[in-house]
Design a protein around this motif. Structure first.
Motif, PDB file in Angstrom:
ATOM      1  N   UNK A 114       0.789  -1.239   0.042  1.00 55.77           N
ATOM      2  CA  UNK A 114       0.049  -0.084  -0.038  1.00 55.77           C
ATOM      3  C   UNK A 114       0.663   1.260   0.123  1.00 55.77           C
ATOM      4  N   UNK A 115       1.830   1.403   0.856  1.00 58.34           N
ATOM      5  CA  UNK A 115       2.657   2.851   0.934  1.00 58.34           C
ATOM      6  C   UNK A 115       3.293   3.162  -0.465  1.00 58.34           C
ATOM      7  N   UNK A 116       3.538   2.156  -1.256  1.00 62.82           N
ATOM      8  CA  UNK A 116       4.150   2.363  -2.723  1.00 62.82           C
ATOM      9  C   UNK A 116       3.180   2.630  -3.877  1.00 62.82           C
ATOM     10  N   UNK A 117       1.834   2.574  -3.280  1.00 69.14           N
ATOM     11  CA  UNK A 117       0.677   2.636  -4.318  1.00 69.14           C
ATOM     12  C   UNK A 117       0.080   4.057  -4.265  1.00 69.14           C
ATOM     13  N   UNK A 118      -0.412   4.712  -5.613  1.00 68.40           N
ATOM     14  CA  UNK A 118      -1.068   5.852  -5.421  1.00 68.40           C
ATOM     15  C   UNK A 118      -2.418   5.230  -6.187  1.00 68.40           C
ATOM     16  N   UNK A 119      -3.501   5.138  -5.803  1.00 72.41           N
ATOM     17  CA  UNK A 119      -4.829   4.865  -6.290  1.00 72.41           C
ATOM     18  C   UNK A 119      -5.777   6.134  -6.704  1.00 72.41           C
ATOM     19  N   UNK A 120      -6.213   6.028  -7.731  1.00 70.17           N
ATOM     20  CA  UNK A 120      -7.207   7.242  -8.233  1.00 70.17           C
ATOM     21  C   UNK A 120      -8.447   6.846  -8.889  1.00 70.17           C
ATOM     22  N   UNK A 121      -9.478   7.476  -8.590  1.00 76.00           N
ATOM     23  CA  UNK A 121     -10.846   7.241  -9.387  1.00 76.00           C
ATOM     24  C   UNK A 121     -10.701   7.958 -10.445  1.00 76.00           C
ATOM     25  N   UNK A 122     -10.938   7.318 -11.894  1.00 74.00           N
ATOM     26  CA  UNK A 122     -11.191   8.020 -13.024  1.00 74.00           C
ATOM     27  C   UNK A 122     -12.544   7.666 -13.503  1.00 74.00           C
ATOM     28  N   UNK A 123     -13.563   8.367 -13.153  1.00 68.10           N
ATOM     29  CA  UNK A 123     -14.816   8.170 -13.461  1.00 68.10           C
ATOM     30  C   UNK A 123     -15.276   6.457 -12.876  1.00 68.10           C
ATOM     31  N   UNK A 124     -15.666   5.473 -13.620  1.00 67.59           N
ATOM     32  CA  UNK A 124     -15.961   4.238 -13.202  1.00 67.59           C
ATOM     33  C   UNK A 124     -14.654   3.584 -13.145  1.00 67.59           C
ATOM     34  N   UNK A 125     -13.232   3.927 -13.546  1.00 69.60           N
ATOM     35  CA  UNK A 125     -12.283   3.237 -13.697  1.00 69.60           C
ATOM     36  C   UNK A 125     -11.287   3.459 -12.457  1.00 69.60           C
ATOM     37  N   UNK A 126     -10.455   2.400 -12.077  1.00 69.50           N
ATOM     38  CA  UNK A 126      -9.365   2.698 -11.163  1.00 69.50           C
ATOM     39  C   UNK A 126      -8.153   2.756 -11.583  1.00 69.50           C
ATOM     40  N   UNK A 127      -7.390   3.581 -11.282  1.00 72.97           N
ATOM     41  CA  UNK A 127      -6.209   3.930 -11.763  1.00 72.97           C
ATOM     42  C   UNK A 127      -5.072   3.621 -10.838  1.00 72.97           C
ATOM     43  N   UNK A 128      -4.223   2.805 -10.848  1.00 76.16           N
ATOM     44  CA  UNK A 128      -3.080   2.172  -9.886  1.00 76.16           C
ATOM     45  C   UNK A 128      -1.721   2.761 -10.437  1.00 76.16           C
ATOM     46  N   UNK A 129      -1.210   3.703  -9.709  1.00 77.21           N
ATOM     47  CA  UNK A 129       0.370   3.821  -9.878  1.00 77.21           C
ATOM     48  C   UNK A 129       1.309   3.392  -8.932  1.00 77.21           C
TER      49      UNK A 129
END
Length: 151
Positions: free
Chosen positions: A106-121
């Motif tokens: 988890x600490x290495x991730x950035x999760x973002x909502x893009x409308x109905x999609x999940x973007x994982x960085x």
């Protein structure tokens, strides 16, 4: 599960007309064999995923990821979905049936909502863009991510 229900319904209808045992026996053997194979396959997938957990790590939830191409139909009733995103107390795991594609804490991730999609960085690069099922799963993933330290 649907196939088993259909087989049971067909067996019940056949029982109403009272066919001889030699008609019902092959159908019963076929249904039992297919059901056993499907259960064994799903059990192996669950065991593989359980082995991937580190000591003390707990699986929080699993979400179905829609396939990236439209030509993929839903899986047969005796198979699990092709792609699944699994959340644990340690991080996020992407699975293709019984094969782990990636796992990040988890600490290495950035999760973002893009409308109905999940973007994982992960480490500044995009690890995935996913359309999750069921509806509302993206918000659940964001909440869990924030709870465990994702950005």
């Amino acid at each position: 599960m649907t196939a088993l229900f259909a087989a049971a319904t067909a067996a019940a209808r056949l029982a109403e007309v009272a066919p001889p045992w030699w008609v019902l026996a092959p159908a019963a053997v076929l249904v039992a064999t297919l059901g056993g194979r499907a259960g064994a396959r799903l059990g192996r997938e669950d065991a593989t995923r359980a082995e991937a957990l580190e000591p003390g790590e707990i699986a929080i939830g699993t979400y179905t990821v829609r396939p990236p191409y439209a030509d993929h139909g839903p899986p047969p009733p005796y198979e699990s979905p092709q792609y699944q995103l699994r959340l644990t107390t340690r991080g996020m795991q992407m699975w293709e049936r019984a094969v782990m594609l990636w796992s990040h804490p988890w600490p290495e991730l950035r999760v973002v909502a893009d409308g109905p999609r999940l973007r994982v960085h992960h480490e500044g690069r995009e690890a995935g863009v996913m359309l999750l099922e069921p509806a509302g799963a993206v918000q659940e993933v964001l909440t869990i991510g924030r709870r465990y330290g994702a950005g």
